[in-house]
Design a protein around this motif. Structure first.
Motif: not given
Ligand SMILES: Cc1cc2nc3c(=O)[nH]c(=O)nc-3n(C[C@H](O)[C@H](O)[C@H](O)COP(=O)(O)OP(=O)(O)OC[C@H]3O[C@@H](n4cnc5c(N)ncnc54)[C@H](O)[C@@H]3O)c2cc1C
Ligand SMILES: Cc1cc2nc3c(=O)[nH]c(=O)nc-3n(C[C@H](O)[C@H](O)[C@H](O)COP(=O)(O)OP(=O)(O)OC[C@H]3O[C@@H](n4cnc5c(N)ncnc54)[C@H](O)[C@@H]3O)c2cc1C
Ligand code: SF4
Ligand code: FES
Lengths: 278, 458
Positions: A43, A45-46, A63, A67, A69-70, A109
């Motif tokens: 995906e 991811v920003p 970060f 989720g 990706t992270t 942050w």
């Molecule tokens: C402009 C911008 C800047 C950003 N900068 C940062 C940054 O500097 N650092 C940073 O860490 N993030 C940052 N983010 C946020 C980051 O992009 C998102 O958290 C991103 O979706 C993470 O991807 P992921 O696939 O790991 O999580 P995703 O699968 O997309 O999950 C995102 C959210 O879903 C929920 N979630 C996921 N898994 C679970 C679970 N098992 N149980 C309960 N809830 C869940 C959580 O609330 C989580 O925050 C930024 C976002 C934007 C738009």
């Protein structure tokens, strides 16, 4: 491919990585973000830029492994590579000589907030900085923020260090006059602080982590209502004056994919990808 | 031409149209009269020598047919699939006066597919002593065409694309079942093999501005950044969950392969009853994707009548065949949501056709009091796009129109800024693949001439 140069767990589940991307490093400003993609099925991811090293040609970002990706990113090591690293995206944070500035950072942050703080300091602003975390062990960039601050406060949700919660900021606002405020953190924190600064009509810049796909103004996924108008966070932001932001709409739009994100995360964990919980 | 069976195809993303067999291609090619003064060519925006390529097919020289096509068109496998041939070459074909015109598009597709499977030959560069360095912004059909034309003439060409794949709408917009992404990437690969340096993840205007490209030693810049900014209607409830801009919906599905979630990481959420607002190719694509993602009922909600649908006839027919329900002369005025912020209904108003408007089409007028509710849980807004303003905002001296398009000379692609050329959707507004390529070919000539003059002083 973009190589990871260094990687460090700065707090439980919060990582700081430095990535080789010389062109991006050269053009980055505080407040801008990058979009990463780990692999072919990944995906977009920003993540906000937390700093650059022009000599090394690297960009750093912090970060929170929340989720799929992270979590996957958290497992990579120095020497591994990301498939895509696109940036800088979004507008730089407003940086000029405002006078006295209130900065509040929540959790992960605090790292990108530091990048903004340094730039504000260079512009001769007086900085009152609040660094917040869940517990005393979850503090990120505390020392760096302290070093750049004229006045520094710590807050934790459980009171294990510094102030308990963020309500004390009301007192700071009552006691001092500010010319500008910058808040970076989870939406709940942004909303809370904006409620405090509103009575003073203090321009309170917030960075909005709305859902994004392309990050270049093409998809409309990141739309937010600001001052009654639809704006694209990736093109018109991500920094906006929080006094004008419809936070409730933002929160509900952020939740659109929660079931899918949970499913992806669960499958990933089941397949042995889980990282330790903080 | 054979198509995938309807009952199968509404459950998969495989290509619908199956293409000609060798026998079918030869049979069709044999029908061509080889007109000495071929009308079909006049209808082709890039001027393909149509009778010549058809003759090669008739004689069984399929690779030669593909080479003939590529003299004028670097993306024949794409154009053979998505061009509106019925209003272009085929509309003018003389045989069409008496019966069915020659299926030029299908023959084009056949030759290109044959060549791709057989292995592609790379033409030699033809340096002419006045070579320059050119930056191309955007890798859609316009950018790819300029890149191919200029690199063949010996210029050094670097293409910047903000997404992670080159191809523009061909990659992120048009669905797999109409245009397999493997084919787009094969054509991009061909252009890379010609010697074009493709840099993905570079958003011009953020990482480098146009002026910075010149400072970096580029002699000319071509802007082919397309028309990617989605329009909204500005009505209540438009920001509810489940209300997508067509671009978000299509990017999630096509570029990010959301239909393969969770194998691929990007989700796409779709309900039972989907309304797609609009009547163009984009709307048809979104509707047909929705069906394939498992929606039970999919509506096309369009404010004019059936005859006025802007989509290609073939695509409207495919959509109807697949069971998409057309709600014509209907316009949404409000979306309602549930307590979690997800769309659960759409208020519409019936329309009738009034006097012709500026576009020459009869203007739809709302019928007062005809409001009614539609039960929907997903909405895709596909009412058009305008150019993304990023480059226009970050480039001084670039003249634009009030619609945000860049002003460029029709014959050379030259803009108001020296050394900057533009073409495709960013100049015309959302149009077609082949019109973008036609404009791009002219711009490539314009750029070539400009560089020659600059380098030799003549
Ligand atoms: C402009 C911008 C800047 C950003 N900068 C940062 C940054 O500097 N650092 C940073 O860490 N993030 C940052 N983010 C946020 C980051 O992009 C998102 O958290 C991103 O979706 C993470 O991807 P992921 O696939 O790991 O999580 P995703 O699968 O997309 O999950 C995102 C959210 O879903 C929920 N979630 C996921 N898994 C679970 C679970 N098992 N149980 C309960 N809830 C869940 C959580 O609330 C989580 O925050 C930024 C976002 C934007 C738009
Ligand atoms: C869903 C859909 C279906 C369609 N169906 C058909 C059809 O069947 N037949 C047909 O002929 N036409 C069709 N079209 C229209 C056709 O695809 C377009 O007219 C054509 O792609 C325009 O080409 P272009 O090169 O001008 O722009 P695009 O294809 O839009 O490419 C522009 C590229 O530039 C990139 N870009 C933008 N800004 C920047 C920047 N600042 N820096 C770097 N890169 C940037 C974008 O990411 C994109 O990749 C369809 C369009 C859509 C959306
Ligand atoms: S007009 Fe029709 S018949 Fe004549 S050359 Fe063209 S395709 Fe063949
Ligand atoms: S993320 Fe697509 S428009 Fe902002």
């Amino acid at each position: 491919m973009y190589k990871i140069i260094t990687k460090e767990e700065v707090a439980p589940n919060i990582h700081l990585i430095e990535i080789a991307a010389p062109d991006v490093a050269l053009k980055s400003h505080p407040g801008q973000f990058v979009i990463i993609r780990l692999d072919d099925k990944g995906e977009r991811v920003p993540l906000t830029i937390a700093g650059v090293d022009l000599q090394k040609g690297t960009v750093s970002t912090a970060f929170h492994a929340v989720g799929k990706t992270t979590k996957k990113l958290a497992k990579l090591k120095a020497g591994d590579s990301l498939l895509d690293f696109s940036g800088p995206l979004g507008n730089p944070a407003e940086v000029e000589n405002f006078g006295k500035v209130l900065l509040v950072g929540g959790g992960v942050w605090c790292a990108p907030l530091h990048y903004v703080a340094v730039a504000l300091k260079k512009n001769n602003n007086k900085l009152v900085v609040v660094a917040a975390g869940r517990t005393k062990n979850d503090m990120v960039y505390e020392n760096q923020l302290k070093a750049v601050a004229d006045e520094f406060h710590v807050a934790t949700d459980d009171g294990s260090k510094g102030n308990e919660g963020l309500d004390f900021i009301n007192d700071i606002l009552k006691a001092q006059k500010f010319d500008h405020a910058v808040i970076m953190g989870p939406v709940s924190t942004l909303k809370k602080i904006v409620e405090m600064t509103k009575p003073y009509n203090l321009k309170t810049m917030v960075t909005l982590a709305s859902l994004m796909v392309d990050g270049t103004g093409m998809c409309g996924a990141c739309r937010v209502t600001v001052g009654g108008e639809t704006k694209f966070a990736c093109m018109d932001g991500p920094e906006f004056n929080g006094l004008d932001v419809d936070f409730d709409e933002l929160i509900s739009r952020q939740r659109v994919y929660l079931p899918e994100e949970r499913m992806a995360s669960m499958i990933y964990d089941k397949l042995g990808g889980s990282v330790k919980r903080g | 031409m054979a198509k995938q069976d309807i009952l199968d195809r509404i459950h998969n993303f495989y290509e619908v149209a199956l293409g000609y067999t060798e026998e079918q291609a030869i049979l069709e090619a044999t029908r061509c009269l080889q007109c000495p003064n071929p009308r079909c060519v006049q209808g082709c925006p890039v001027g393909i020598d149509i009778p010549a390529f058809i003759k090669e097919i008739k004689e069984g020289n399929y690779s030669a047919a593909a080479s003939k096509l590529k003299e004028k068109n670097s993306l024949p496998a794409v154009c053979g699939r998505v061009c509106p041939q019925e209003n272009q070459c085929q509309e003018l074909c003389v045989i069409g006066k008496m019966g069915d015109p020659i299926s030029i598009g299908r023959l084009e597709r056949f030759a290109a597919d044959y060549e791709r499977k057989a292995g592609v030959t790379i033409p030699e560069k033809q340096p002419d002593g006045a070579t320059g360095k050119v930056a191309i912004v955007g890798s859609g059909p316009a950018g790819l065409t300029v890149a191919a034309d200029l690199v063949k003439q010996g210029h050094e060409v670097v293409m910047f694309e903000s997404l992670h794949y080159a191809g523009g709408v061909l990659m992120y917009g048009i669905p797999e079942f109409r245009l397999p992404k493997e084919i787009v990437q094969a054509e991009v690969e061909y252009i890379k093999n010609l010697g074009v340096d493709v840099k993905t993840n570079y958003t011009i205007g953020r990482i480098f501005t146009i002026d910075e490209l010149f400072a970096d030693g580029y002699d000319a810049v071509f802007i082919g950044s397309g028309a990617g900014l989605p329009n909204f209607m500005g009505i209540e409830g438009e920001n509810l969950g489940g209300v997508y801009a067509a671009n978000e919906f299509l990017i999630r599905v096509n570029l990010m392969k959301g239909y393969l979630f969770p194998e691929y990481d990007t989700p796409i959420r779709i309900g039972k009853n989907v309304a797609v607002i609009g009547g163009g190719n984009v709307a048809m694509d979104a509707a047909r994707c929705s069906l394939r993602l498992g929606a039970e009922k999919v509506y096309i909600v369009y404010r004019r009548a059936r005859e006025q649908l802007p989509a290609r006839e073939e695509e409207s027919e495919n959509a109807e065949e697949e069971g998409i329900i057309f709600r014509l002369l209907t316009n949404p005025i409000k979306f309602t949501g549930d307590e979690s912020g997800w769309v659960n209904g759409m208020e519409c108003i019936k329309m009738e056709l009034g006097e012709p408007d500026a576009s020459g089409r009869r203007r739809p007028v709302p019928i007062e009091g005809s409001n009614f509710m539609m039960d929907v849980d997903t909405v895709v807004i596909a009412i058009g796009q305008t150019p993304n303003p990023l480059i226009q905002r970050t480039t001084d001296g670039l003249e634009t129109t009030k619609w945000g398009t860049i002003v460029a000379d029709e014959e050379t692609g030259a803009t108001s800024k020296e050394g900057v050329y533009a073409g495709g959707d960013v100049v015309s507004g959302a149009a077609t693949v082949i019109s973008a390529m036609g404009a791009a070919r002219k711009a490539a000539q314009g750029i070539h001439g400009y560089i020659q003059k600059k380098k030799t002083g003549q």
